[in-house]
Design a protein around this motif. Structure first.
Motif, PDB file in Angstrom:
ATOM      1  N   GLY A 254      -5.839  -1.344  -0.033  1.00  0.00           N
ATOM      2  CA  GLY A 254      -4.817  -0.864  -0.946  1.00  0.00           C
ATOM      3  C   GLY A 254      -3.813  -1.894  -1.364  1.00  0.00           C
ATOM      4  O   GLY A 254      -2.819  -1.567  -2.003  1.00  0.00           O
TER       5      GLY A 254
ATOM      6  N   LYS B  83       0.813  -1.186   0.000  1.00  0.00           N
ATOM      7  CA  LYS B  83       0.000   0.000   0.000  1.00  0.00           C
ATOM      8  C   LYS B  83       0.861   1.256   0.000  1.00  0.00           C
ATOM      9  O   LYS B  83       0.419   2.304  -0.421  1.00  0.00           O
ATOM     10  CB  LYS B  83      -0.967  -0.020   1.172  1.00  0.00           C
ATOM     11  CG  LYS B  83      -0.367   0.323   2.505  1.00  0.00           C
ATOM     12  CD  LYS B  83      -1.415   0.235   3.577  1.00  0.00           C
ATOM     13  CE  LYS B  83      -0.811   0.621   4.896  1.00  0.00           C
ATOM     14  NZ  LYS B  83      -1.695   0.497   5.995  1.00  0.00           N
ATOM     15  N   ASP B  84       2.186   1.126   0.478  1.00  0.00           N
ATOM     16  CA  ASP B  84       3.099   2.272   0.497  1.00  0.00           C
ATOM     17  C   ASP B  84       3.981   2.306  -0.741  1.00  0.00           C
ATOM     18  O   ASP B  84       4.961   3.040  -0.785  1.00  0.00           O
ATOM     19  CB  ASP B  84       3.987   2.218   1.737  1.00  0.00           C
ATOM     20  CG  ASP B  84       3.190   2.319   3.024  1.00  0.00           C
ATOM     21  OD1 ASP B  84       2.156   3.015   3.004  1.00  0.00           O
ATOM     22  OD2 ASP B  84       3.596   1.692   4.016  1.00  0.00           O
ATOM     23  N   GLY B  85       3.691   1.477  -1.716  1.00  0.00           N
ATOM     24  CA  GLY B  85       4.479   1.437  -2.936  1.00  0.00           C
ATOM     25  C   GLY B  85       5.625   0.453  -2.892  1.00  0.00           C
ATOM     26  O   GLY B  85       6.433   0.402  -3.811  1.00  0.00           O
ATOM     27  N   ASN B  86       5.734  -0.336  -1.850  1.00  0.00           N
ATOM     28  CA  ASN B  86       6.775  -1.343  -1.736  1.00  0.00           C
ATOM     29  C   ASN B  86       6.251  -2.676  -2.242  1.00  0.00           C
ATOM     30  O   ASN B  86       5.131  -3.063  -1.949  1.00  0.00           O
ATOM     31  CB  ASN B  86       7.224  -1.516  -0.291  1.00  0.00           C
ATOM     32  CG  ASN B  86       7.864  -0.250   0.254  1.00  0.00           C
ATOM     33  OD1 ASN B  86       8.542   0.448  -0.481  1.00  0.00           O
ATOM     34  ND2 ASN B  86       7.623   0.048   1.516  1.00  0.00           N
ATOM     35  N   VAL B  87       7.100  -3.377  -3.008  1.00  0.00           N
ATOM     36  CA  VAL B  87       6.714  -4.677  -3.550  1.00  0.00           C
ATOM     37  C   VAL B  87       7.207  -5.747  -2.600  1.00  0.00           C
ATOM     38  O   VAL B  87       8.343  -5.728  -2.159  1.00  0.00           O
ATOM     39  CB  VAL B  87       7.327  -4.886  -4.957  1.00  0.00           C
ATOM     40  CG1 VAL B  87       6.973  -6.248  -5.486  1.00  0.00           C
ATOM     41  CG2 VAL B  87       6.873  -3.790  -5.898  1.00  0.00           C
TER      42      VAL B  87
ATOM     43  N   GLU C 276      -2.468  -4.738  -3.657  1.00  0.00           N
ATOM     44  CA  GLU C 276      -2.669  -5.391  -4.944  1.00  0.00           C
ATOM     45  C   GLU C 276      -1.931  -6.715  -4.914  1.00  0.00           C
ATOM     46  O   GLU C 276      -0.769  -6.778  -4.561  1.00  0.00           O
ATOM     47  CB  GLU C 276      -2.066  -4.552  -6.073  1.00  0.00           C
ATOM     48  CG  GLU C 276      -2.986  -3.524  -6.612  1.00  0.00           C
ATOM     49  CD  GLU C 276      -2.386  -2.874  -7.835  1.00  0.00           C
ATOM     50  OE1 GLU C 276      -1.917  -3.579  -8.746  1.00  0.00           O
ATOM     51  OE2 GLU C 276      -2.383  -1.643  -7.860  1.00  0.00           O
TER      52      GLU C 276
END
Length: 128
Positions: free
Chosen positions: A18, A1-5, A20
């Motif tokens: 949030g 959700k914070d853009g970390n994979v 994915e």
């Protein structure tokens, strides 16, 4: 959700806010046990060969050290016998000590034999 994979072997809850989630298909194959064993055997053979070469080098170094020590010993004996020969040649009288520690002078024949004997020792230790 914070853009970390994040990658994992278990799916995270799809209801997470949030988050994915994408499933990735991973192709795998069975381990070829014969190839693994052949690789292990080859590595062990290389290690054994390296150990053999190291042992051969160590033996060769020991042999070379022994040869150097022998050459030094021969050189030392050569110098001693040359010095003795020079004394025998320059001396007008030679003697030996008897059992009582008394000097017994050599006659001319005995002196010549003693010189020849030392000359032979010089030839033995001073010639390569």
């Amino acid at each position: 959700k914070d853009g970390n994979v994040h990658y994992g072997d278990r799916p995270v809850g799809e209801g997470s806010a949030g988050a994915e989630v994408e499933r990735v298909a991973i192709a795998s194959r069975a381990t070829n046990r014969e190839a693994v064993q052949a690789s292990v055997d080859a590595r062990l053979e290389r290690q054994a060969a390296a150990a053999d070469r190291a042992a051969e080098r160590k033996a060769e170094e020991a042999r070379q050290e022994e040869l150097r020590a022998e050459a030094a010993d021969r050189a030392e004996k050569c110098a001693a016998y040359r010095e003795r020969l020079e004394k025998f040649v320059q001396s007008r009288r030679l003697y030996r000590l008897d059992d009582a520690g008394e000097r017994v002078y050599l006659d001319e024949t005995q002196m010549q034999e003693a010189r020849e004997q030392v000359q032979q020792q010089v030839q033995e230790y001073c010639s390569s």
